[in-house]
Design an enzyme around this catalytic site. Structure first.
Site, PDB file in Angstrom:
ATOM      1  CG  ASP A   8      -1.760   1.156   1.435  1.00  0.00           C
ATOM      2  OD1 ASP A   8      -1.615   2.138   0.691  1.00  0.00           O
ATOM      3  OD2 ASP A   8      -2.607   1.112   2.343  1.00  0.00           O
ATOM      4  CB  ILE A   9       1.556   3.822  -2.580  1.00  0.00           C
ATOM      5  CG1 ILE A   9       2.825   4.595  -2.965  1.00  0.00           C
ATOM      6  CG2 ILE A   9       0.310   4.700  -2.679  1.00  0.00           C
ATOM      7  CD1 ILE A   9       2.924   4.927  -4.445  1.00  0.00           C
ATOM      8  CG  ASN A  22      -9.645  13.099 -11.169  1.00  0.00           C
ATOM      9  OD1 ASN A  22      -9.736  14.317 -11.095  1.00  0.00           O
ATOM     10  ND2 ASN A  22     -10.141  12.296 -10.239  1.00  0.00           N
ATOM     11  N   GLY A  30      -9.718   4.482  -5.921  1.00  0.00           N
ATOM     12  CA  GLY A  30      -8.424   3.828  -6.093  1.00  0.00           C
ATOM     13  C   GLY A  30      -7.338   4.406  -5.202  1.00  0.00           C
ATOM     14  CG  ASP A  32      -6.990  10.706  -6.466  1.00  0.00           C
ATOM     15  OD1 ASP A  32      -6.343  11.367  -5.632  1.00  0.00           O
ATOM     16  OD2 ASP A  32      -7.695  11.223  -7.356  1.00  0.00           O
ATOM     17  CB  SER A 119      -3.029   4.508 -16.621  1.00  0.00           C
ATOM     18  OG  SER A 119      -3.103   5.899 -16.813  1.00  0.00           O
ATOM     19  CB  THR A 120      -2.635  -0.591 -14.275  1.00  0.00           C
ATOM     20  OG1 THR A 120      -2.369  -0.504 -12.871  1.00  0.00           O
ATOM     21  CG2 THR A 120      -1.396  -0.229 -15.056  1.00  0.00           C
ATOM     22  N   GLY A 121      -5.718   0.852 -13.161  1.00  0.00           N
ATOM     23  CA  GLY A 121      -6.930   0.528 -12.409  1.00  0.00           C
ATOM     24  C   GLY A 121      -8.157   1.004 -13.173  1.00  0.00           C
ATOM     25  CE1 TYR A 123      -9.379   7.824 -15.188  1.00  0.00           C
ATOM     26  CE2 TYR A 123      -7.137   8.631 -15.382  1.00  0.00           C
ATOM     27  CZ  TYR A 123      -8.464   8.853 -15.067  1.00  0.00           C
ATOM     28  OH  TYR A 123      -8.861  10.098 -14.657  1.00  0.00           O
TER      29      TYR A 123
HETATM   30  N1  AR6 Z   1      -1.392   1.606  -2.965  1.00  0.00           N
HETATM   31  C1  AR6 Z   1      -0.807   1.280  -4.130  1.00  0.00           C
HETATM   32  N2  AR6 Z   1      -1.492   1.045  -5.253  1.00  0.00           N
HETATM   33  C2  AR6 Z   1      -2.856   1.128  -5.191  1.00  0.00           C
HETATM   34  C3  AR6 Z   1      -3.541   1.453  -3.997  1.00  0.00           C
HETATM   35  C4  AR6 Z   1      -2.748   1.708  -2.843  1.00  0.00           C
HETATM   36  N3  AR6 Z   1      -3.288   2.039  -1.677  1.00  0.00           N
HETATM   37  N4  AR6 Z   1      -4.880   1.467  -4.292  1.00  0.00           N
HETATM   38  C5  AR6 Z   1      -5.019   1.121  -5.586  1.00  0.00           C
HETATM   39  N5  AR6 Z   1      -3.792   0.919  -6.135  1.00  0.00           N
HETATM   40  P1  AR6 Z   1      -6.317   3.570  -9.930  1.00  0.00           P
HETATM   41  P2  AR6 Z   1      -5.894   4.921 -12.510  1.00  0.00           P
HETATM   42  C6  AR6 Z   1      -3.432   0.534  -7.516  1.00  0.00           C
HETATM   43  O1  AR6 Z   1      -7.654   3.094 -10.330  1.00  0.00           O
HETATM   44  O2  AR6 Z   1      -6.126   3.658 -13.244  1.00  0.00           O
HETATM   45  C7  AR6 Z   1      -9.121   7.497  -9.422  1.00  0.00           C
HETATM   46  O3  AR6 Z   1     -10.488   7.555  -9.146  1.00  0.00           O
HETATM   47  C8  AR6 Z   1      -4.462  -0.143  -8.372  1.00  0.00           C
HETATM   48  O4  AR6 Z   1      -4.558  -1.519  -8.058  1.00  0.00           O
HETATM   49  O5  AR6 Z   1      -6.123   4.083  -8.530  1.00  0.00           O
HETATM   50  O6  AR6 Z   1      -4.717   5.765 -12.890  1.00  0.00           O
HETATM   51  C9  AR6 Z   1      -8.548   8.845  -9.859  1.00  0.00           C
HETATM   52  O7  AR6 Z   1      -9.184   9.928  -9.202  1.00  0.00           O
HETATM   53  C10 AR6 Z   1      -3.886   0.086  -9.766  1.00  0.00           C
HETATM   54  O8  AR6 Z   1      -2.890  -0.883 -10.064  1.00  0.00           O
HETATM   55  O9  AR6 Z   1      -5.776   4.758 -10.907  1.00  0.00           O
HETATM   56  C11 AR6 Z   1      -8.821   8.858 -11.323  1.00  0.00           C
HETATM   57  O10 AR6 Z   1     -10.134   9.290 -11.623  1.00  0.00           O
HETATM   58  C12 AR6 Z   1      -3.178   1.440  -9.630  1.00  0.00           C
HETATM   59  O11 AR6 Z   1      -3.114   1.710  -8.222  1.00  0.00           O
HETATM   60  C13 AR6 Z   1      -8.668   7.403 -11.728  1.00  0.00           C
HETATM   61  O12 AR6 Z   1      -8.934   6.648 -10.550  1.00  0.00           O
HETATM   62  C14 AR6 Z   1      -3.918   2.561 -10.336  1.00  0.00           C
HETATM   63  O13 AR6 Z   1      -5.301   2.379 -10.199  1.00  0.00           O
HETATM   64  C15 AR6 Z   1      -7.261   7.095 -12.174  1.00  0.00           C
HETATM   65  O14 AR6 Z   1      -7.228   5.776 -12.652  1.00  0.00           O
END
Ligand code: AR6
Length: 170
Positions: A8-9, A22, A30, A32, A119-121, A123
């Site tokens: 967890d970052i 975003n 996610g 964020d 971007s791998t969640g 997005y």
């Molecule tokens: N620590 C590390 N990695 C994480 C954590 C954490 N606590 N939580 C999730 N991840 P995403 P995106 C991973 O969806 O695809 C938001 O709503 C997750 O498993 O967080 O860039 C923003 O506001 C994935 O591998 O970000 C934007 O609207 C990675 O973080 C949108 O999502 C990115 O997933 C951005 O989408």
């Protein structure tokens, strides 16, 4: 040096962690959501000030705020591209998100920096393709500039963790 961990970052002790934000900079789900929740209101307050000054953050760009209550001193908010099939400049925009995060980190004296898998969640960028871009871009930057001592890729799922382990071993 570059390392990868599964975790967890928001728990990482580093000079800065990167947020996959975003363009509104107003938070979301996610990573964020997790960063704003763990870091407290000072982060959002600075994001709003940046937004009032420059109207948010464009895709591929990055801004920096306090780390608030996080173990990290700073949060670098970058915006990755939404995956749209690969013909909408997604690869370059993702590389830009990494490069501009590294640049703003170096400009602020950051020596240790942690990235999530941008971007791998939500997005939906393909994980394997994103990992290749992330590792290549960070390696090039560290080789070329050398101001940053350590970059940690913090993977939240085992699929990403294994992809990064394989790429970093090679
Ligand atoms: N620590 C590390 N990695 C994480 C954590 C954490 N606590 N939580 C999730 N991840 P995403 P995106 C991973 O969806 O695809 C938001 O709503 C997750 O498993 O967080 O860039 C923003 O506001 C994935 O591998 O970000 C934007 O609207 C990675 O973080 C949108 O999502 C990115 O997933 C951005 O989408």
């Amino acid at each position: 040096m570059i390392e990868v961990i599964l975790g967890d970052i928001t728990k990482i002790t580093a000079d800065a962690i990167v947020n996959a934000a975003n363009t509104s900079l107003l938070g979301g789900g996610g990573v964020d959501g997790a960063i704003h929740k763990a870091g407290g209101p000072d982060i959002l307050e600075e994001c709003i000030a940046i937004r009032n000054r420059q109207g948010g953050c464009k895709v591929g760009e990055a801004v920096i705020t306090t780390g608030g209550e996080l173990p990290a001193k700073f949060v670098i908010h970058t915006v990755g591209p939404v995956w749209n099939g690969g013909k909408k400049n997604e690869d370059i925009l993702l590389a830009n998100a990494y490069i501009n995060s590294l640049k703003i980190a170096a400009d602020n004296g950051v020596k240790t920096l942690a990235f999530p898998n941008i971007s791998t969640g939500v997005y939906r960028f393909p994980k394997d393709r994103a990992a290749v871009i992330a590792v290549h871009t960070v390696r090039e930057f560290l080789n070329e500039f050398g101001e940053i001592d350590k970059v940690t890729f913090v993977c939240f799922d085992t699929e990403n963790f294994e992809l990064y382990q394989a790429l970093l071993a090679g």
